[in-house]
Write a protein that holds these residues in place. Structure first.
Motif, PDB file in Angstrom:
ATOM      1  N   GLN A  57       0.815  -1.210   0.000  1.00  0.00           N
ATOM      2  CA  GLN A  57       0.000   0.000   0.000  1.00  0.00           C
ATOM      3  C   GLN A  57       0.851   1.264   0.000  1.00  0.00           C
ATOM      4  N   ARG A  76      -3.151   7.957   2.301  1.00  0.00           N
ATOM      5  CA  ARG A  76      -3.155   7.489   3.684  1.00  0.00           C
ATOM      6  C   ARG A  76      -4.169   8.257   4.531  1.00  0.00           C
ATOM      7  N   GLN A  79      -7.584   6.751   3.636  1.00  0.00           N
ATOM      8  CA  GLN A  79      -7.787   5.436   4.240  1.00  0.00           C
ATOM      9  C   GLN A  79      -8.081   5.556   5.736  1.00  0.00           C
ATOM     10  N   ARG A  80      -7.368   6.445   6.385  1.00  0.00           N
ATOM     11  CA  ARG A  80      -7.618   6.625   7.814  1.00  0.00           C
ATOM     12  C   ARG A  80      -8.979   7.257   8.062  1.00  0.00           C
ATOM     13  N   GLU A  82     -11.660   6.927   6.225  1.00  0.00           N
ATOM     14  CA  GLU A  82     -12.696   5.926   5.993  1.00  0.00           C
ATOM     15  C   GLU A  82     -12.751   4.907   7.124  1.00  0.00           C
ATOM     16  N   ALA A  83     -11.584   4.551   7.668  1.00  0.00           N
ATOM     17  CA  ALA A  83     -11.554   3.537   8.723  1.00  0.00           C
ATOM     18  C   ALA A  83     -11.995   4.096  10.070  1.00  0.00           C
ATOM     19  N   GLU A  84     -11.638   5.340  10.358  1.00  0.00           N
ATOM     20  CA  GLU A  84     -11.952   5.956  11.657  1.00  0.00           C
ATOM     21  C   GLU A  84     -12.769   7.221  11.411  1.00  0.00           C
ATOM     22  N   LYS A  85     -14.092   7.082  11.329  1.00  0.00           N
ATOM     23  CA  LYS A  85     -14.949   8.220  11.015  1.00  0.00           C
ATOM     24  C   LYS A  85     -15.187   9.138  12.204  1.00  0.00           C
ATOM     25  N   GLU A  87     -12.521   9.743  14.410  1.00  0.00           N
ATOM     26  CA  GLU A  87     -11.191  10.143  14.879  1.00  0.00           C
ATOM     27  C   GLU A  87     -10.827  11.515  14.328  1.00  0.00           C
TER      28      GLU A  87
END
Length: 511
Positions: A57, A76, A79-80, A82-85, A87
């Motif tokens: 990646q 990056r 991606q972050r 999308e993964a941690e909405k 945060e």
């Protein structure tokens, strides 16, 4: 040396790369061993093995100031996000470097009007490579100063003036770079019925969603909402509170505050901004989406799931929103609660443009039973939507170009043709071809071709009238037959540019 190289061709004298010295080569450069990060070369030479495998990646970059590095950094962030909405991001300002600034510069419109400093896009490009490192240093040292916007006005079809703020090119570059960063942060949080100023979403996508929502759902009432003076009345404190929930980088927040407070210059006088954001600046649409996503969209999504008793649809394009309801009591309750929620954030609905109308497949029959007239129509994104019927008698949503917009555009074309009266016909024809092509590309949707052909005909009549006013001889020489040949040569014929809403909607949302 030639004889020695010939003897080395034998099979017994061949040596593997392990037998050679690091500096030895037969016309081939022996590569050095790369570090795992790929950024620097170590002192030890390459051994006879493949380099260390990297994370698929993450693409290795040879230079920090590289476009690939910036794309990798934004990827990056996405991606972050999308993964941690839920945060928060604390370190985004470090992405504002030369590669991202360069990419932001070439993403700007080249023909935009210059700002207060009078520098155009092409003039700024001449010293771009020398200026970008200086701009990067100013940003990271905190010495960057925003330039006030140049206030201009856009005349609306009803005669009202809409204030616009024209930014300097350098401010546009930094704002566009911030838009690229914040888009990756907030895009995963936006609701699906938000279409304005988002990547991959055009006005016709919103029009298709509205058309299919009315057709496929049990919609009997339409609430057409318009926020009064949204960009002029946007509260800075509420906006910053919403931004601080997701972005904790103080330097980036301080940069946004500069653009909000820098104000504008009109008639040589500078005005300090305490409220609102300049309509026309690069970052204003994104700030509007962030504000309305928190104030309107997420609340609407919860209201639809928890409070509505019947079907409900929602379409928002920046500050213009249309809601559809199955039940009248749901529509009226939603309108009252939406008005209260916007007032809590310092906004209010326009009393003259916000309407609740009966609209849908049963609107005509229901109003006829009550002895009332035809259902009212509503305007959205340049089209007037009304209730109609197909040839087989089925209900359909008719879409027609707003009459006021067509009249205003023809008036502007007429004034411009008077200015170009004595220009060469080829030059005028080239300009008119762009006008016609722009109208076809936007308004040539199924069901609206009659209006597009009428616009084409009226532009042709204005052109021949202008040609005949050149002189007395031109009035006699330019017959309609001669003009038709000129028109066919320069002006593109109207044609259908968009598929039916159901086809494009099903193709984009296959579920």
């Amino acid at each position: 040396m030639k004889k020695k190289r010939t003897e080395c061709k034998g099979k017994a004298n061949r040596r593997t790369p392990l037998d050679r010295a690091p500096e030895e080569s037969d016309g081939v450069i022996v590569p050095k061993k790369l570090a795992n990060s790929g950024k620097q070369r170590p002192k030890e030479p390459m051994e006879g093995r493949t380099p260390t495998k990297r994370n698929p990646q993450e693409n290795a970059t040879n230079r920090v100031q590289d476009r690939g590095f910036v794309s990798n950094g934004l990827e990056r962030v996405r991606q972050r996000a999308e993964a941690e909405k839920s945060e928060a991001f604390v370190n985004l300002f470090h992405l504002l470097k030369v590669p991202l600034l360069r990419e932001a510069f070439y993403a700007l419109k080249r023909k935009a009007s210059p700002g207060l400093d009078g520098v155009s896009w092409h003039q700024y490009e001449r010293g771009l490579e020398a200026r970008l490192p200086e701009l990067q240093d100013e940003l990271h040292k905190g010495s960057y100063r925003a330039t006030p916007a140049k206030r201009t006005y856009l005349i609306k079809p009803d005669g009202r003036k809409r204030p616009l703020g024209v930014q300097a090119v350098e401010d546009k570059v930094v704002q566009m770079a911030c838009v690229m960063i914040l888009t990756e942060v907030y895009e995963p949080l936006f609701c699906g019925f938000s279409y304005g100023s988002r990547p991959g979403r055009r006005p016709h996508d919103a029009l298709d969603a509205l058309h299919e929502g009315i057709w496929r759902r049990k919609i009997n009432w339409i609430l057409d909402c318009d926020i009064e003076g949204f960009f002029d009345q946007l509260p800075h404190d509420k906006l910053m509170e919403i931004l601080e929930k997701r972005v904790k980088d103080p330097r980036l927040l301080r940069l946004i505050r500069k653009w909000l407070r820098v104000g504008w210059v009109e008639a040589g006088t500078r005005h300090q901004a305490t409220i609102g954001t300049p309509q026309g600046s690069v970052i204003s649409p994104l700030l509007a989406n962030i504000f309305l996503s928190e104030v309107m969209d997420k609340w609407t999504a919860r209201w639809r799931c928890e409070t509505a008793h019947g079907d409900m649809i929602a379409i928002r394009y920046v500050d213009d929103a249309v809601f559809g309801f199955q039940r009248e009591e749901d529509a009226r309750r939603f309108l009252d609660e939406l008005r209260e929620r916007l007032e809590a954030y310092g906004m209010k609905l326009h009393p003259g443009k916000t309407r609740l109308i009966e609209f849908g497949r049963f609107a005509v029959s229901n109003r006829k039973e009550r002895g009332e007239g035809k259902p009212d129509s509503f305007d959205f994104l340049g089209f007037t939507h009304s209730c109609g019927k197909k040839r087989n008698g089925q209900f359909m949503v008719r879409r027609k170009t707003i009459a006021k917009r067509m009249t205003a555009k023809l008036k502007a074309v007429k004034e411009e043709l008077r200015k170009r009266m004595h220009d060469p016909l080829g030059k005028t024809g080239h300009w008119l071809a762009g006008v016609i092509r722009g109208a076809i590309n936007y308004y040539a949707v199924p069901g609206n071709m009659k209006a597009v052909r009428a616009f084409y005909t009226q532009v042709g009549r204005l052109w021949i009238q202008t040609i005949r006013r050149r002189s007395q001889k031109a009035k006699e020489r330019w017959t309609w037959e001669r003009f038709y040949r000129l028109q066919r040569h320069w002006l593109p014929r109207p044609r259908l540019s968009h598929p039916f809403p159901s086809q494009r909607f099903d193709a984009k949302y296959s579920r």
